[in-house]
Design an enzyme around this catalytic site. Sequence first.
Site, short mmCIF file in Angstrom:
data_model
loop_
_atom_site.label_atom_id
_atom_site.label_comp_id
_atom_site.label_asym_id
_atom_site.label_seq_id
_atom_site.Cartn_x
_atom_site.Cartn_y
_atom_site.Cartn_z
N LYS A 103 1.00 -1.08 0.12
CA LYS A 103 0.01 0.03 -0.10
C LYS A 103 0.85 1.19 0.07
O LYS A 103 1.52 1.51 0.87
CB LYS A 103 -0.76 -0.22 1.33
CG LYS A 103 -1.70 1.40 1.17
CD LYS A 103 -2.84 1.02 2.64
CE LYS A 103 -3.51 2.50 2.57
NZ LYS A 103 -4.69 2.26 3.62
N LYS A 128 -2.13 -1.48 -3.93
CA LYS A 128 -2.95 -0.29 -3.59
C LYS A 128 -2.17 0.83 -3.98
O LYS A 128 -1.11 0.96 -3.26
CB LYS A 128 -3.72 -0.47 -2.56
CG LYS A 128 -4.60 0.82 -2.17
CD LYS A 128 -5.02 0.72 -0.92
CE LYS A 128 -5.90 1.84 -0.66
NZ LYS A 128 -6.29 1.99 0.90
C1 PBG Z 1 -7.91 3.31 5.66
C2 PBG Z 1 -8.09 3.09 4.13
C3 PBG Z 1 -7.73 3.94 3.15
C4 PBG Z 1 -8.00 3.60 2.04
C5 PBG Z 1 -8.54 2.18 2.12
N1 PBG Z 1 -8.45 1.96 3.62
C6 PBG Z 1 -7.41 5.55 3.29
C7 PBG Z 1 -5.89 5.69 3.68
O1 PBG Z 1 -5.03 5.08 3.63
O2 PBG Z 1 -5.58 6.91 3.84
C8 PBG Z 1 -8.14 4.26 0.71
C9 PBG Z 1 -9.15 3.58 -0.51
C10 PBG Z 1 -9.68 4.53 -1.47
O3 PBG Z 1 -8.79 5.76 -1.80
O4 PBG Z 1 -10.37 4.09 -2.28
N2 PBG Z 1 -6.39 3.23 5.97
ZN ZN Z 2 -6.02 3.85 8.02
#
Ligand code: PBG
Ligand code: ZN
Length: 332
Positions: A203, A256
Amino acid sequence: MKNTIHANLTQRPRRLRVSQAIRDIVCETRVHADQLIQPHFVLDQDSGTLNIPSMPGLDRMGRKELLKQVGKDLGLGIRSVMIFGLPGDAHKDNTGSGAQDAKGCVPNIVRELKNEFGNDLVVMTDVCLCAYTDHGHCGVLKEGHIENDPSLDLLASTALAHADAGADVVAPSDMMDGRIGALRTKLDGNGHEDVAIMSYAVKYASAYYGPFRDAADSAPAAGDRKTYQMDPRNSREAMREATLDEAEGADFLMVKPALAYLDVIAKVRAASDLPLAAYNVSGEYSAVKAVVEKGWLDEASVVSENLHAMVRAGADLIITYHAREALAGAWL
Ligand code: PBG
Ligand code: ZN
């Protein structure tokens, strides 16, 4: 020279493109409804909806509307959902304790979904603290630092609350080191050996999460997520993250965002035999919506092209806000 050109022309790739039918029978990549995971933002209330200005076409939903929507989506062939909880300001505190509440917004909707749809529906839950902390970070914040190890038990307890409510798959998105092992130990210690873990293994600290943070009210109040999410400039590091999470017991891996990281999807695919998900994130969705609203691109074609690209790169599953419209409109 002339002969060489002639010889080359015994090979004519265009022969396999002459009709839709022949293109379809030689097509290498197909996207099936079973591969699409529809994300949902659940409000901590029985009913009602709240639109998301930066994500046209999507609403945050109370339990009643969400149940109805998931029923309709099942009819379209969407067999899995990813649940994000919106606890509201009253339930936020310094450590995000609302995330572990057995009567919190996620456990409540999970119970109702499993009650209503049983094993026809795969219920996945996002496991994180950021929607529940008053500072908006994904772990415990102490003097400006996100504390890794103290966050692990809170995350594991959050996953346990979701599993106790009936979640089939828990998906930690926090990016703390060691969280997959911590979740696995906690789940197994509480009789949830069969609850799977989908790791947000790779991520990135991406600018594409902006619209999600509007929807989930989970932007960090100060600072950014760069000390825990990955640097977008790195790819070898992605392999390290994926390998660690697999060793700690992840059942699925995820990359992601998706579109700017197709090379990473391909690399993780080649290195692991686990099912691999791509997260087609909020900003990727909103960018398509905005450009389509301008009349500059055709939505059906561009969404189909994007989703096929993710599968072509190696994704088995796609978490995408486009799922419902793509299936309803037969865009794929
Ligand atoms: C929470 C989370 C996020 C997303 C999924 N789970 C936001 C982040 O990490 O700031 C992003 C999903 C999206 O942008 O569609 N940690
Ligand atoms: Zn988070």
